[in-house]
Design a protein around this motif. Structure first.
Motif, PDB file in Angstrom:
ATOM      1  N   LYS A 203     -20.749 -53.825  72.174  1.00  0.00           N
ATOM      2  CA  LYS A 203     -19.687 -53.885  73.174  1.00  0.00           C
ATOM      3  C   LYS A 203     -18.858 -55.176  73.059  1.00  0.00           C
ATOM      4  O   LYS A 203     -17.625 -55.149  73.074  1.00  0.00           O
ATOM      5  CB  LYS A 203     -20.332 -53.810  74.561  1.00  0.00           C
ATOM      6  N   GLU A 204     -19.535 -56.318  72.901  1.00  0.00           N
ATOM      7  CA  GLU A 204     -18.813 -57.602  72.847  1.00  0.00           C
ATOM      8  C   GLU A 204     -17.869 -57.656  71.635  1.00  0.00           C
ATOM      9  O   GLU A 204     -16.903 -58.405  71.623  1.00  0.00           O
ATOM     10  CB  GLU A 204     -19.789 -58.777  72.818  1.00  0.00           C
ATOM     11  N   ILE A 205     -18.156 -56.832  70.638  1.00  0.00           N
ATOM     12  CA  ILE A 205     -17.296 -56.789  69.446  1.00  0.00           C
ATOM     13  C   ILE A 205     -16.108 -55.853  69.701  1.00  0.00           C
ATOM     14  O   ILE A 205     -14.953 -56.228  69.505  1.00  0.00           O
ATOM     15  CB  ILE A 205     -18.100 -56.313  68.205  1.00  0.00           C
ATOM     16  N   TRP A 206     -16.398 -54.609  70.148  1.00  0.00           N
ATOM     17  CA  TRP A 206     -15.245 -53.707  70.338  1.00  0.00           C
ATOM     18  C   TRP A 206     -14.343 -54.157  71.483  1.00  0.00           C
ATOM     19  O   TRP A 206     -13.160 -53.826  71.514  1.00  0.00           O
ATOM     20  CB  TRP A 206     -15.604 -52.225  70.362  1.00  0.00           C
ATOM     21  N   GLU A 207     -14.883 -54.979  72.409  1.00  0.00           N
ATOM     22  CA  GLU A 207     -14.007 -55.521  73.476  1.00  0.00           C
ATOM     23  C   GLU A 207     -12.944 -56.469  72.915  1.00  0.00           C
ATOM     24  O   GLU A 207     -11.893 -56.662  73.518  1.00  0.00           O
ATOM     25  CB  GLU A 207     -14.858 -56.269  74.509  1.00  0.00           C
ATOM     26  N   GLN A 208     -13.222 -57.069  71.753  1.00  0.00           N
ATOM     27  CA  GLN A 208     -12.277 -58.014  71.134  1.00  0.00           C
ATOM     28  C   GLN A 208     -11.214 -57.314  70.287  1.00  0.00           C
ATOM     29  O   GLN A 208     -10.278 -57.947  69.814  1.00  0.00           O
ATOM     30  CB  GLN A 208     -13.034 -58.959  70.187  1.00  0.00           C
ATOM     31  N   ALA A 209     -11.403 -56.003  70.052  1.00  0.00           N
ATOM     32  CA  ALA A 209     -10.605 -55.332  69.023  1.00  0.00           C
ATOM     33  C   ALA A 209      -9.216 -54.931  69.510  1.00  0.00           C
ATOM     34  O   ALA A 209      -8.994 -54.708  70.698  1.00  0.00           O
ATOM     35  CB  ALA A 209     -11.355 -54.098  68.530  1.00  0.00           C
ATOM     36  N   ASP A 210      -8.270 -54.844  68.568  1.00  0.00           N
ATOM     37  CA  ASP A 210      -6.944 -54.295  68.872  1.00  0.00           C
ATOM     38  C   ASP A 210      -6.996 -52.775  68.850  1.00  0.00           C
ATOM     39  O   ASP A 210      -6.166 -52.110  69.454  1.00  0.00           O
ATOM     40  CB  ASP A 210      -5.935 -54.773  67.823  1.00  0.00           C
ATOM     41  N   PHE A 211      -7.957 -52.225  68.087  1.00  0.00           N
ATOM     42  CA  PHE A 211      -8.102 -50.764  68.018  1.00  0.00           C
ATOM     43  C   PHE A 211      -9.563 -50.442  67.744  1.00  0.00           C
ATOM     44  O   PHE A 211     -10.197 -51.086  66.907  1.00  0.00           O
ATOM     45  CB  PHE A 211      -7.214 -50.197  66.896  1.00  0.00           C
ATOM     46  N   VAL A 212     -10.084 -49.438  68.463  1.00  0.00           N
ATOM     47  CA  VAL A 212     -11.468 -49.000  68.257  1.00  0.00           C
ATOM     48  C   VAL A 212     -11.420 -47.539  67.828  1.00  0.00           C
ATOM     49  O   VAL A 212     -10.761 -46.718  68.487  1.00  0.00           O
ATOM     50  CB  VAL A 212     -12.288 -49.104  69.570  1.00  0.00           C
ATOM     51  N   GLY A 213     -12.092 -47.199  66.739  1.00  0.00           N
ATOM     52  CA  GLY A 213     -12.065 -45.796  66.326  1.00  0.00           C
ATOM     53  C   GLY A 213     -13.028 -45.494  65.194  1.00  0.00           C
ATOM     54  O   GLY A 213     -13.648 -46.390  64.599  1.00  0.00           O
ATOM     55  N   SER A 214     -13.133 -44.199  64.921  1.00  0.00           N
ATOM     56  CA  SER A 214     -13.959 -43.711  63.811  1.00  0.00           C
ATOM     57  C   SER A 214     -13.277 -44.085  62.496  1.00  0.00           C
ATOM     58  O   SER A 214     -12.143 -44.575  62.488  1.00  0.00           O
ATOM     59  CB  SER A 214     -14.063 -42.194  63.908  1.00  0.00           C
ATOM     60  N   THR A 215     -13.937 -43.781  61.385  1.00  0.00           N
ATOM     61  CA  THR A 215     -13.314 -44.094  60.091  1.00  0.00           C
ATOM     62  C   THR A 215     -11.967 -43.380  59.968  1.00  0.00           C
ATOM     63  O   THR A 215     -10.986 -43.970  59.541  1.00  0.00           O
ATOM     64  CB  THR A 215     -14.228 -43.693  58.913  1.00  0.00           C
ATOM     65  N   LYS A 216     -11.940 -42.112  60.372  1.00  0.00           N
ATOM     66  CA  LYS A 216     -10.683 -41.354  60.251  1.00  0.00           C
ATOM     67  C   LYS A 216      -9.605 -41.990  61.118  1.00  0.00           C
ATOM     68  O   LYS A 216      -8.448 -42.140  60.695  1.00  0.00           O
ATOM     69  CB  LYS A 216     -10.905 -39.897  60.664  1.00  0.00           C
ATOM     70  N   GLN A 217      -9.978 -42.360  62.329  1.00  0.00           N
ATOM     71  CA  GLN A 217      -8.984 -42.944  63.238  1.00  0.00           C
ATOM     72  C   GLN A 217      -8.501 -44.311  62.729  1.00  0.00           C
ATOM     73  O   GLN A 217      -7.326 -44.640  62.866  1.00  0.00           O
ATOM     74  CB  GLN A 217      -9.579 -43.045  64.647  1.00  0.00           C
ATOM     75  N   ILE A 218      -9.410 -45.087  62.134  1.00  0.00           N
ATOM     76  CA  ILE A 218      -9.009 -46.385  61.568  1.00  0.00           C
ATOM     77  C   ILE A 218      -8.043 -46.155  60.394  1.00  0.00           C
ATOM     78  O   ILE A 218      -7.011 -46.821  60.269  1.00  0.00           O
ATOM     79  CB  ILE A 218     -10.251 -47.212  61.145  1.00  0.00           C
ATOM     80  N   ILE A 219      -8.370 -45.183  59.536  1.00  0.00           N
ATOM     81  CA  ILE A 219      -7.517 -44.871  58.374  1.00  0.00           C
ATOM     82  C   ILE A 219      -6.131 -44.416  58.861  1.00  0.00           C
ATOM     83  O   ILE A 219      -5.098 -44.880  58.357  1.00  0.00           O
ATOM     84  CB  ILE A 219      -8.207 -43.801  57.481  1.00  0.00           C
ATOM     85  N   ASP A 220      -6.101 -43.531  59.860  1.00  0.00           N
ATOM     86  CA  ASP A 220      -4.812 -43.036  60.387  1.00  0.00           C
ATOM     87  C   ASP A 220      -4.025 -44.171  61.041  1.00  0.00           C
ATOM     88  O   ASP A 220      -2.812 -44.296  60.842  1.00  0.00           O
ATOM     89  CB  ASP A 220      -5.044 -41.922  61.428  1.00  0.00           C
ATOM     90  N   PHE A 221      -4.728 -45.010  61.818  1.00  0.00           N
ATOM     91  CA  PHE A 221      -4.049 -46.109  62.523  1.00  0.00           C
ATOM     92  C   PHE A 221      -3.392 -47.053  61.509  1.00  0.00           C
ATOM     93  O   PHE A 221      -2.223 -47.426  61.652  1.00  0.00           O
ATOM     94  CB  PHE A 221      -5.058 -46.882  63.389  1.00  0.00           C
ATOM     95  N   ALA A 222      -4.144 -47.427  60.465  1.00  0.00           N
ATOM     96  CA  ALA A 222      -3.616 -48.389  59.483  1.00  0.00           C
ATOM     97  C   ALA A 222      -2.405 -47.803  58.754  1.00  0.00           C
ATOM     98  O   ALA A 222      -1.426 -48.506  58.482  1.00  0.00           O
ATOM     99  CB  ALA A 222      -4.709 -48.752  58.479  1.00  0.00           C
ATOM    100  N   ARG A 223      -2.449 -46.498  58.477  1.00  0.00           N
ATOM    101  CA  ARG A 223      -1.332 -45.863  57.764  1.00  0.00           C
ATOM    102  C   ARG A 223      -0.079 -45.832  58.627  1.00  0.00           C
ATOM    103  O   ARG A 223       1.015 -46.124  58.173  1.00  0.00           O
ATOM    104  CB  ARG A 223      -1.737 -44.449  57.327  1.00  0.00           C
ATOM    105  N   GLU A 224      -0.273 -45.509  59.913  1.00  0.00           N
ATOM    106  CA  GLU A 224       0.891 -45.316  60.790  1.00  0.00           C
ATOM    107  C   GLU A 224       1.403 -46.622  61.392  1.00  0.00           C
ATOM    108  O   GLU A 224       2.539 -46.690  61.873  1.00  0.00           O
ATOM    109  CB  GLU A 224       0.520 -44.329  61.917  1.00  0.00           C
TER     110      GLU A 224
END
Ligand code: CIZ
Ligand code: SF4
Length: 303
Positions: A203-224
């Motif tokens: 939790k303390e890690i994903w609370e710091q994140a700009d985006f939280v997601g699965s591998t697919k969601q991370i791949i899609d986010f970075a592309r878009e």
């Protein structure tokens, strides 16, 4: 045989046996290169259920190949490295889950796909890290027993506060060890990069994140994304696709410890041997398969 010869042989064997090679986003680069499809466990399971091949070589870990077999019982599903397991999946057994269910009689059991077929068979519905929030929202009951990942479960609990989510004491050893000092250190070096992390982190890690997601969601986010620099908080195998899809963007792994040793067991040599010797074939008890399929099908109907 060198790699070029191995790839030639693999392609010949694939035709001869009417086989398809699917690889998870965390696989070694050389395996992703030879695969017909690369994706997360949800996309790969869907693909396996839909195609017309006789043999599926599943380059991933054991529970993923099991999911393919649950959905495609008439196909031969091969896992190239038989001891490529998932320590998180081993943190819940069907017997332990049965005992816990007795303590929460009205609770609906949501089971992360990172689990054995026997555990899925004891569950009401499966989820992946891509759809866990939607799956939990789709359940009318308030009490939910979420197994086995307490980190993904906490993330879902925060996003769906109207539910009472009972967590299981399971976690991914690779993602769980990411710590705040590593975030501080890498943000000092790349202050303008966005931090994208997997919900299997604490939790303390994903609370710091700009985006939280699965591998697919991370791949899609970075592309878009309009951004060009990203710190990546998930298993290092994902860097292959991120870099391939976005040659003009920069990706930095959050921690050098983000390596799943089980995912790394599969090599070109093991893919070749799997096809040549038709091993290791995944077999499931038919009752277990049918009950596990109910939980997977209920998830797949959600979309
Ligand atoms: O669902 C999967 O394939 C896993 C284990 C991770 C992810 O985020 O894709
Ligand atoms: Fe299991 Fe973690 Fe490896 Fe995924 S990265 S297969 S959850 S140990």
């Amino acid at each position: 045989m060198n790699n070029i010869e191995l790839i030639e042989k693999i392609n010949e064997l694939k035709k001869e046996k009417n086989a398809v090679i699917v690889a998870h986003n965390y696989q070694n680069d050389e395996v992703q290169e030879v695969a017909d499809v690369i994706g997360d466990s949800l996309a790969l399971s869907r693909y396996c259920a839909d195609n017309d091949k006789d043999v599926i070589v599943f380059c991933g870990v054991h529970f993923m190949a099991e999911s393919a077999k649950i959905l495609s019982p008439s196909k031969t599903v091969l896992l190239p490295e038989i001891d490529a397991g998932c320590p998180m999946a081993d943190m819940v057994t069907a017997d332990a889950l049965k005992e816990e269910k007795k303590k929460h009689p009205g609770a609906v059991v949501v089971c992360y796909v990172n689990s054995s077929a026997e555990v899925k068979a004891e569950s009401d519905i499966c989820c992946t890290s891509s759809n866990a929030i939607e799956v939990v929202k789709s359940i009318p009951e308030k009490d939910i027993l979420f197994v086995p990942d307490k980190n993904l479960g906490s993330y879902v609990a925060q996003k769906v506060p109207e539910k009472n989510i009972i967590l299981w004491e399971g976690y991914c050893i690779t993602h769980h060890r990411v710590n705040l000092d590593q975030i501080k250190e890498i943000r000092n070096i790349h202050p303008d990069a966005l931090l994208l992390v997997h919900p299997e982190c604490q939790k303390e890690i994903w609370e710091q994140a700009d985006f939280v997601g699965s591998t697919k969601q991370i791949i899609d986010f970075a592309r878009e994304s309009g951004h060009s620099k990203f710190i990546i908080g998930t298993e290092m195998g994902i860097m292959y696709k991120l870099k391939k899809d976005n040659p003009d963007k920069s990706f930095y792994l959050l921690s050098q410890g983000l390596v799943c040793p089980n995912m790394k067991k599969t090599t070109l040599k093991s893919v070749y041997t799997a096809l040549n010797e038709m091993k290791y074939e995944i077999k499931l008890d038919e009752d277990v398969r049918l009950n596990a399929k109910k939980a997977l099908d209920r998830m797949l109907r959600i979309g």
